[in-house]
Design an enzyme around this catalytic site. Structure first.
Site, PDB file in Angstrom:
ATOM      1  N   ASP A   1       0.800  -1.219   0.000  1.00  0.00           N
ATOM      2  CA  ASP A   1       0.000   0.000   0.000  1.00  0.00           C
ATOM      3  C   ASP A   1       0.840   1.281   0.000  1.00  0.00           C
ATOM      4  OD1 ASP A   1       0.963  -0.232   2.607  1.00  0.00           O
ATOM      5  OD2 ASP A   1      -0.787   0.757   3.462  1.00  0.00           O
TER       6      ASP A   1
ATOM      7  N   TYR B   1      10.773   4.810  -0.229  1.00  0.00           N
ATOM      8  CA  TYR B   1      11.688   3.808   0.303  1.00  0.00           C
ATOM      9  C   TYR B   1      13.046   3.817  -0.399  1.00  0.00           C
ATOM     10  CZ  TYR B   1       8.348   1.454   3.381  1.00  0.00           C
ATOM     11  OH  TYR B   1       7.480   1.163   4.403  1.00  0.00           O
TER      12      TYR B   1
END
Length: 453
Positions: free
Chosen positions: A172, A276
């Protein structure tokens, strides 16, 4: 038509109340009869179930059956959907995943770098066991919707060890980024935001983002360049206030991640990076920013975890529920909408982690890539992408092979392949550091990892 049973694996998660709410709000579309919470931690799950029961009966006025169990047969028998959100080792092991690498000067993060590799070695076995149990007890046409981390390693292990499993691996985080973009650009209806994306899980880039006729990719690039962070205005103002007063939230680890988008865009402006990528492209700066005594695991335990279980205790003592004590958001909505698409053959568009099979022409056929797909009753129909530029392909190949090697290390009980995986990972600066971190994590994971020889 027989009504459906949906099982949440990891029923004791702090995300469970929000996910159940999302499921039950779609009861008609899911033809829902029963929701099952399944967890091996009975005490924790019972506490979470208190809030779930309140949501069902008091907030939603629903007559959906709620079953709470630690028995796999009871949980999976006749289940149509299994939502998997395992956290093997709990927050105690997440804390070690983060703090141990930091003690060697490496990124400390739960899904990236050495911490992610450690978490992956803990999760492969339980995930394969879950697939086998579901295959034994669930409906023949069941679907496992897996968002257990680290999703990249878990999905590679499933591909290699259970290639015929009815499992769709998802994440998600791109949705969370889209939510931040919508907030930053004052867009209320995220359902009309369309995007293209390529990468691996927690390692990818948005190549286009549109809202009706608007090009949001260029707009958000300008916004980030102006504000030097990918956060909506209200977040930025709150951050300024916190910094002015010395509030602890001003130095939370997640803030550095959203600030890093600016730095990454300054270097490579073509695509919008998944946040990330901070851990791989800004390794040195991330380590310098991290507090080795207070990592993200501690932050979560001190906020979301603490709020939920204090909320449960308050409800049991007073009968009053503070809705702010449990997390509900796009995470639960998105996974529930995925189940709706599978059940009703809607061909809606989602981002999934799937075997490449030519979807990205210049990546290996068997790579587990994260790309858009249309979802119908037969699973994902992947949308083919253009060949990706050499720089991005090179980054992806290095990360992909690190993940493949850690899965092979698990299967073969191979210390050498584990060391190769650690050495190849971009967050670890040398083979000597890789060996030291690996050896330390072996000691900490003795009760979870296979023996590496």
């Amino acid at each position: 038509m027989k009504k459906n049973k949906i099982c949440l694996v990891g029923g004791g998660s702090t995300f469970t109340p929000g996910i159940v709410k999302s499921i039950v709000e779609r009861s008609e579309e899911l033809n829902l009869r029963e929701v099952v919470l399944y967890d091996i931690n009975e005490e924790r799950q019972k506490k979470v179930a208190v809030i779930v029961e309140w949501i069902l009966r008091e907030q939603l006025k629903s007559d959906v059956i709620l079953t709470v169990t630690t028995d796999a047969e009871e949980a999976f028998t006749d289940a149509k959907f299994i939502f998997a959100q395992m956290r093997v080792g709990g927050y105690k092991m997440r804390e070690k995943d983060e703090k141990t690498p930091l003690s060697f000067g490496c990124v400390g993060q739960e899904t990236c770098g050495p911490g992610g590799l450690a978490y992956g070695l803990r999760t492969i076995g339980p995930m394969i066991e879950l697939i086998d149990q579901v295959e034994k007890y669930a409906l023949e046409d069941h679907w496992i919707l897996n968002y257990s981390n680290p999703a990249a390693i878990v999905s590679e292990a499933c591909r290699k060890m259970r290639p015929n499993a009815r499992i769709i691996n998802v994440c998600d985080m791109p949705i969370a980024i889209i939510d931040m973009i919508a907030g930053s650009l004052n867009i209320a209806d995220t359902s009309e935001i369309k995007y293209d994306y390529f990468g691996l899980n927690h390692f990818g880039w948005f190549t286009s983002i549109t809202y009706r006729e608007r090009d949001l990719l260029e707009e958000i690039k300008h916004y980030v360049n102006e504000h030097k962070i990918l956060l909506p205005p209200q977040y930025i103002e709150r951050l300024k206030e916190n910094r002015a007063t010395g509030d602890r939230h001003a130095v939370s680890s997640w803030i550095h991640v959203w600030e890093s988008v600016y730095t990454m865009l300054q270097a490579f402006p073509d695509y919008l990076p998944n946040t990330y990528l901070t851990y791989y492209l800004l390794q040195k700066e991330t380590v310098e920013h991290q507090n080795p005594d207070l990592t993200r695991a501690n932050e979560v335990m001190n906020t979301r975890e603490k709020a939920l279980f204090e909320g449960v205790d308050k409800y049991l003592a007073t009968g009053e529920v503070d809705e702010a004590s449990f997390h509900a958001g796009s995470h639960g909505d998105w996974i529930s909408d995925l189940a709706v698409a599978l059940l009703n053959d809607t061909k809606s568009r989602f981002l999934v982690i799937t075997e490449n099979k030519g979807a990205i022409p210049n990546m290996p056929y068997d790579a587990m890539v994260e790309v858009p797909a249309y979802i119908g009753e037969n699973g994902p129909e992947v949308i083919t992408q253009e060949p990706i530029p050499l720089f991005y392909q090179g980054l992806m190949m290095q990360q992909l092979n690190s993940e493949k090697l850690i899965v092979e290390a698990y299967i073969e009980n191979s210390y050498e392949k584990a060391l190769q995986s650690f050495s190849l990972n971009k967050t670890i600066p040398s083979v000597n550091v890789a060996r030291s971190v690996l050896n330390a994590l072996i000691e900490e994971n003795k009760s979870y990892w296979p023996e590496l020889n």
